[in-house]
Design a protein around this motif. Structure first.
Motif, PDB file in Angstrom:
ATOM      1  N   THR A  89       0.844  -1.297   0.030  1.00  0.00           N
ATOM      2  CA  THR A  89      -0.018   0.019  -0.036  1.00  0.00           C
ATOM      3  C   THR A  89       0.848   1.228  -0.057  1.00  0.00           C
ATOM      4  O   THR A  89       2.104   1.136   0.185  1.00  0.00           O
ATOM      5  CB  THR A  89      -0.809   0.076   1.167  1.00  0.00           C
ATOM      6  N   PRO A  90       0.470   2.323  -0.385  1.00  0.00           N
ATOM      7  CA  PRO A  90       1.415   3.722  -0.325  1.00  0.00           C
ATOM      8  C   PRO A  90       1.964   3.742   1.006  1.00  0.00           C
ATOM      9  O   PRO A  90       2.878   4.218   1.142  1.00  0.00           O
ATOM     10  CB  PRO A  90       0.072   4.699  -0.844  1.00  0.00           C
ATOM     11  N   GLU A  91       1.213   3.687   2.042  1.00  0.00           N
ATOM     12  CA  GLU A  91       1.663   3.799   3.352  1.00  0.00           C
ATOM     13  C   GLU A  91       3.017   2.761   3.545  1.00  0.00           C
ATOM     14  O   GLU A  91       3.977   3.149   4.073  1.00  0.00           O
ATOM     15  CB  GLU A  91       0.818   3.425   4.533  1.00  0.00           C
ATOM     16  N   GLU A  92       2.653   1.409   3.242  1.00  0.00           N
ATOM     17  CA  GLU A  92       3.629   0.378   3.391  1.00  0.00           C
ATOM     18  C   GLU A  92       5.134   1.047   2.372  1.00  0.00           C
ATOM     19  O   GLU A  92       6.328   0.765   2.978  1.00  0.00           O
ATOM     20  CB  GLU A  92       3.328  -0.935   2.794  1.00  0.00           C
ATOM     21  N   LEU A  93       4.687   1.454   1.246  1.00  0.00           N
ATOM     22  CA  LEU A  93       5.922   2.038   0.537  1.00  0.00           C
ATOM     23  C   LEU A  93       6.671   3.066   0.992  1.00  0.00           C
ATOM     24  O   LEU A  93       7.888   2.934   0.870  1.00  0.00           O
ATOM     25  CB  LEU A  93       5.143   2.419  -0.897  1.00  0.00           C
TER      26      LEU A  93
END
Ligand SMILES: Nc1nc2c(ncn2[C@@H]2O[C@H](COP(=O)(O)OP(=O)(O)OP(=O)(O)O)[C@@H](O)[C@H]2O)c(=O)[nH]1
Ligand SMILES: O=P(O)(O)OC[C@H]1O[C@H](OP(=O)(O)OP(=O)(O)O)[C@H](O)[C@@H]1O
Ligand SMILES: O=c1cc[nH]c(=O)[nH]1
Length: 573
Positions: A89-93
């Motif tokens: 996800t963008p947050e994980e990225l």
């Protein structure tokens, strides 16, 4: 509890250690897999599923490649667990360096004792992060493959951390499915689908320190016992560290080898920063290996030490797979059976002639190419005599030889201008040959034989074939001196073996010695091979592929249909 709440809970407990917990539904579960109709399923032969696990960079890929290489005559598909990494996800990225790519699902596949016996660290690790892999999708794909359906396997991009950047890989149903990955034994549902489980170990045995130890230790003992008390203290002090260093070097640690390989691969191939590689290793890779990967070793049926450096283990594994597939290596049972070495070129031609959609023109073209290969291979089994010839290329003569020869013969000038060719030591073809074709399909092989053996005599046999055993010889025209010749018997299909046995019996009746007969065909059913080899163990059979078997109409499967009709264009359409 809703999935969002579960997500929150896990996020809260994980701190910086968060991982691939995914709320979105990323694929149908195994139970949602579209089931094919019963009749289709019944006809699908169950593939042989192999699991290959082991630490990262342990050599799993090499082991899989070696198995695939040895099974190149089979339909084999490799499914990597890597393909099922979640899309970040963008947050994980944003916090990718904190993402644990080595963590399995919190799957309660442990018994009570194992659960309560877990260390605090392991429990913290277990609950702090969740499955890096989309195991449901893997199960779904596996189920489809097992039911004979083609599937699309995602291709994970290690740079963007996404599995939808590259087009998925289309994979057809196969006889052997290899599932490879660090945690492929973790989920019991995946594990239970496997017919054979292999764990790749990297630990290696080093010969040099072992040999060194053989000499050094007796020498130290010699000093101790022979040279007297003064040396006891010195040599005794030496013995302990030397032995311990030697032992650690003889068995170089599995994890060291893997770490070294991983650093090289990630920095060279993936252009990653060494600091990040080491950080990821100590934070995630090593703990996950100790806590999740290594404990799955107990599920393995086979543990391969030295990974890809162990061809004996690979041979044994491949033999076992063949036995389980019911395809015993017939060449090992019958030394008179020769299958031409399969290449992708040969398999490509087979793919074309077996395809029911192939036009007559293409069928003839590719069948002719394959027949030519079989004929050339068959000729290689004829006896030969050694022969030397002089090539047109002048060979250099040593100057002293020239001088000695000219002095002794008194013919210096002759020798200087004499141009002596070079010697080639080769073989002479067997002269007394003949071909015999089984009408009518066998006649398709005559041109290839004529093209290889100029002016060869060709005889013919017609066998009336009804069902599987209504064979009846109704015509023969053979050279009168056939008993003096080596015979190349031509028929592209060996099915039940009845026609071949009839034809060979006739040749033997005409006086052809059994070892002088070479039976050339394109495809052979195992039943036909057993029959011919049992009746005539000294007749050589040369074929290009061995088939799965026969159907209820005694037709070869997968086969290529009615060869004669397709080759001579006499089929209905
Ligand atoms: N840095 C980084 N590592 C990743 C990523 N995805 C997977 N990995 C690592 O890749 C490893 C899984 O790959 P392996 O099973 O070792 O695959 P392999 O390289 O084929 O292993 P061998 O064949 O045994 O050499 C895990 O240890 C992960 O940490 C990623 O996006 N970034
Ligand atoms: O091993 P078997 O079970 O005896 O089957 C093999 C025989 O079948 C085929 O001929 P087919 O009867 O199809 O005749 P054709 O060559 O005239 O087409 C083939 O060319 C063999 O002669
Ligand atoms: O499968 C078979 C068997 C016999 N003959 C053929 O042409 N095909």
């Amino acid at each position: 509890m809703g999935s969002a709440a579960v997500g929150d809970l896990i996020e809260a407990s994980s701190g910086a250690h968060f991982s691939g917990f995914h709320l979105e539904n990323t694929g149908p579960s195994a139970s949602e897999v579209e089931q094919p109709t019963t009749s289709a399923t019944e006809n699908v032969k169950q593939p042989f599923v192999i699991g290959v696990a082991g630490g990262a960079a342990s050599g799993k890929t090499t082991v899989c490649d070696m198995i695939i290489e040895q099974l190149r005559d089979q339909r084999v598909v490799l499914v990597n667990q890597d393909s099922f990494y979640h899309n970040l996800t963008p947050e994980e990225l944003k916090r990718v360096h904190e993402y644990n790519f080595d963590h399995p699902a919190v799957y309660m596949n442990m018994d009570r004792e194992e659960f309560f016996g877990m260390s605090f660290c392991k429990m913290r690790l277990l609950f702090s992060c969740l499955d890096a892999f989309n195991t449901e999708q893997l199960l779904c794909i596996l189920e489809k493959l097992k039911h004979g359906q083609a599937v699309d396997i995602p291709k994970y991009d290690f740079k963007s951390y996404k599995n939808d950047v590259f087009p998925a890989r289309r994979v057809n149903p196969s006889d052997v499915i290899i599932l490879e990955g660090i945690l492929i034994f973790h989920d019991p549902r995946v594990r239970d689908s496997m017919n054979m489980k292999i764990f790749v170990d990297t630990g290696s045995f080093s010969l040099f320190p072992a040999l060194f130890a053989c000499f050094l230790i007796p020498f130290i003992l010699f000093l101790l016992f022979v040279e007297g008390v003064t040396l006891i203290v010195a040599s005794g002090a030496l013995t302990v560290p030397v032995i311990s260093i030697l032992i650690t070097n003889i068995f170089s640690a599995d994890s060291d080898v893997r770490l070294a390989r991983r650093i090289r691969r990630d920095t060279v191939e993936k252009s990653r920063d060494i600091g990040m590689v080491l950080d990821q290793y100590s934070k995630f890779v090593k703990p996950a290996f100790d806590d999740f990967i290594l404990p799955t070793k107990k599920y393995a049926d086979i543990i391969i030490p030295r990974g890809g450096d162990n061809p004996v283990a690979i041979d044994l594994i491949v033999q076992h797979i063949r036995t389980k597939l019911g395809q015993h290596d017939l060449c090992k049972i019958y030394p008179n059976l020769y299958v031409i070495q399969s290449t992708f070129q040969i398999r490509g031609m087979h793919t074309l002639i077996r395809d029911s959609q192939t036009t007559k023109h293409d069928f003839v073209f590719y069948a002719d190419r394959l027949i030519r290969l079989v004929v050339e291979h068959g000729l290689g089994h004829l006896p030969f005599t050694e022969k030397q010839v002089i090539t047109p290329t002048v060979k250099p003569i040593a100057i002293d030889t020239l001088w000695r020869t000219s002095v002794s013969c008194g013919c210096f000038l002759d020798i200087v201008f004499l141009r002596i060719g070079s010697v080639y030591t080769g073989v002479d073809f067997c002269k007394r040959l003949c071909g015999v074709s089984v009408i009518r399909s066998g006649e398709s092989m005559e041109n290839a034989l004529r093209a290889c053996c100029k002016g060869i005599k060709i005889g013919k046999i017609l066998i009336h074939r009804e069902g599987d055993n209504g064979q009846q010889l109704i015509y023969e025209k053979l050279p009168t001196d056939i008993s003096d010749r080596h015979v190349l018997l031509l028929d592209p299909i060996l099915g039940t073996g009845n026609s071949a046995v009839q034809a060979i019996s006739l040749l033997i009746k005409k006086g052809v010695p059994e070892p002088n007969i070479i039976f050339l065909n394109l495809i052979s059913a195992p039943q036909g091979i057993h029959m011919v080899c049992k009746c005539f163990p000294r007749v050589k059979i040369v074929t290009s592929e061995i088939e799965i078997g026969l159907n209820e109409d005694y037709r070869v499967i997968p086969g290529m249909g009615e060869f004669g009709d397709r080759y001579f264009g006499t089929d209905d359409e």
